[in-house]
Design a protein around this motif. Structure first.
Motif, PDB file in Angstrom:
ATOM      1  N   ASN A 261      41.545  33.898  42.007  1.00  0.00           N
ATOM      2  CA  ASN A 261      42.796  33.704  42.724  1.00  0.00           C
ATOM      3  C   ASN A 261      42.461  33.085  44.071  1.00  0.00           C
ATOM      4  O   ASN A 261      41.909  33.740  44.958  1.00  0.00           O
ATOM      5  N   LYS A 262      42.757  31.807  44.252  1.00  0.00           N
ATOM      6  CA  LYS A 262      42.331  31.078  45.446  1.00  0.00           C
ATOM      7  C   LYS A 262      43.082  31.504  46.702  1.00  0.00           C
ATOM      8  O   LYS A 262      42.645  31.214  47.813  1.00  0.00           O
ATOM      9  N   GLU A 263      44.192  32.193  46.521  1.00  0.00           N
ATOM     10  CA  GLU A 263      44.936  32.646  47.690  1.00  0.00           C
ATOM     11  C   GLU A 263      44.291  33.873  48.329  1.00  0.00           C
ATOM     12  O   GLU A 263      44.175  33.966  49.548  1.00  0.00           O
ATOM     13  N   THR A 264      43.867  34.813  47.507  1.00  0.00           N
ATOM     14  CA  THR A 264      43.273  36.031  48.053  1.00  0.00           C
ATOM     15  C   THR A 264      41.751  35.925  48.174  1.00  0.00           C
ATOM     16  O   THR A 264      41.153  36.534  49.038  1.00  0.00           O
ATOM     17  N   LYS A 265      41.119  35.149  47.270  1.00  0.00           N
ATOM     18  CA  LYS A 265      39.667  34.959  47.215  1.00  0.00           C
ATOM     19  C   LYS A 265      38.912  36.246  46.910  1.00  0.00           C
ATOM     20  O   LYS A 265      37.687  36.252  46.911  1.00  0.00           O
ATOM     21  N   ASN A 266      39.630  37.320  46.629  1.00  0.00           N
ATOM     22  CA  ASN A 266      38.984  38.577  46.275  1.00  0.00           C
ATOM     23  C   ASN A 266      39.557  39.166  44.993  1.00  0.00           C
ATOM     24  O   ASN A 266      39.358  40.342  44.705  1.00  0.00           O
ATOM     25  N   THR A 267      40.281  38.339  44.235  1.00  0.00           N
ATOM     26  CA  THR A 267      40.849  38.772  42.968  1.00  0.00           C
ATOM     27  C   THR A 267      40.467  37.782  41.880  1.00  0.00           C
ATOM     28  O   THR A 267      40.615  36.574  42.049  1.00  0.00           O
ATOM     29  N   TRP A 268      39.970  38.325  40.772  1.00  0.00           N
ATOM     30  CA  TRP A 268      39.597  37.508  39.624  1.00  0.00           C
ATOM     31  C   TRP A 268      40.318  38.035  38.404  1.00  0.00           C
ATOM     32  O   TRP A 268      40.595  39.231  38.285  1.00  0.00           O
ATOM     33  N   THR A 269      40.664  37.139  37.488  1.00  0.00           N
ATOM     34  CA  THR A 269      41.272  37.546  36.236  1.00  0.00           C
ATOM     35  C   THR A 269      40.420  37.014  35.086  1.00  0.00           C
ATOM     36  O   THR A 269      39.732  36.002  35.214  1.00  0.00           O
ATOM     37  N   PHE A 270      40.447  37.722  33.976  1.00  0.00           N
ATOM     38  CA  PHE A 270      39.775  37.237  32.778  1.00  0.00           C
ATOM     39  C   PHE A 270      40.526  37.731  31.559  1.00  0.00           C
ATOM     40  O   PHE A 270      41.292  38.682  31.614  1.00  0.00           O
ATOM     41  N   GLY A 271      40.296  37.043  30.452  1.00  0.00           N
ATOM     42  CA  GLY A 271      41.009  37.329  29.224  1.00  0.00           C
ATOM     43  C   GLY A 271      41.806  36.113  28.793  1.00  0.00           C
ATOM     44  O   GLY A 271      42.118  35.243  29.600  1.00  0.00           O
ATOM     45  N   ASN A 272      42.132  36.056  27.518  1.00  0.00           N
ATOM     46  CA  ASN A 272      42.854  34.903  26.993  1.00  0.00           C
ATOM     47  C   ASN A 272      44.228  34.732  27.637  1.00  0.00           C
ATOM     48  O   ASN A 272      44.769  33.638  27.693  1.00  0.00           O
ATOM     49  N   ARG A 273      44.806  35.821  28.139  1.00  0.00           N
ATOM     50  CA  ARG A 273      46.098  35.743  28.829  1.00  0.00           C
ATOM     51  C   ARG A 273      45.949  36.181  30.294  1.00  0.00           C
ATOM     52  O   ARG A 273      46.939  36.550  30.926  1.00  0.00           O
TER      53      ARG A 273
END
Length: 204
Positions: free
Chosen positions: A99-111
């Motif tokens: 997440n380029k806005e927070t730079k401390n949040t990542w997501t993973f998974g097909n959705r």
């Protein structure tokens, strides 16, 4: 403070083969496993298993370190940072993004249904004695919010069987905590997982 990322020595720039061996699991193994998977852990691992297979608790994946963004305020030594989205994809075998806005949040998974957020970070900058970090995470899979703390400490070394071969060795302690009304009770962990980490260059 989570504004600045964890720093690694300049010599670590590029790709590494990482092997993580889970050596001990104390407390609630289910919560330990769910947090470990929430951080991208490979679903093929027999987490905490009393298995006769020597590979039951071993995880292998590719990781990568990149040049530190120039705006990072505490980087005056040309250090590098972990490419977390790349490592998440390699570990989970699923798409990942930052997440380029927070730079401390990542997501993973097909959705993008698994979310990792760093809510607290303590950095141990590289020295001759080693380097590392402690991070507290909020893990959200869309159904349950969990809390986990990961503490890692690394040291650079040479392979005892080949003094020309550089390796990076580390210890990891992951603790899980109960979350009530969105607040983690970090006084008493519900589980403690200990692992050994070893990294070598891919071409070796």
């Amino acid at each position: 403070d989570t504004d600045d990322d964890v720093l690694y020595p300049p010599s670590m720039v590029g790709e590494w083969k990482c092997q993580r061996v889970i050596t001990q699991v104390e407390g609630d193994k289910y919560m330990a496993e769910q947090a470990w998977r929430g951080l991208g852990g490979n679903t093929k691992i027999e987490f905490g298993a009393e298995s006769t297979s020597k590979n039951a608790n071993i995880e292998r994946f590719l990781t990568r370190y990149t040049t530190t963004p120039p705006e990072q305020s505490n980087n005056n030594g040309g250090y590098v940072v972990l490419d977390r989205a790349f490592e998440l994809e390699q570990r989970s075998l699923q798409p990942s993004k930052l997440n380029k806005e927070t730079k401390n949040t990542w997501t993973f998974g097909n959705r993008s249904n698994n979310q990792i957020t760093v809510v607290q970070r303590i950095i141990e900058p590289p020295t001759d004695q080693g380097f590392g970090f402690t991070e507290l995470y909020r893990l959200d899979d869309g159904f349950v919010v969990r809390a986990a703390q990961v503490k890692r400490r690394y040291r650079r070394a040479f392979d005892p069987n080949d003094k020309t071969r550089r390796v990076v060795e580390g210890l990891e302690i992951m603790k899980t905590y109960r979350v009530l009304d969105g607040v983690a009770g970090t006084e008493i962990p519900t589980s403690v997982t200990k692992s050994q980490i070893r990294m070598t260059r891919p071409q070796e």
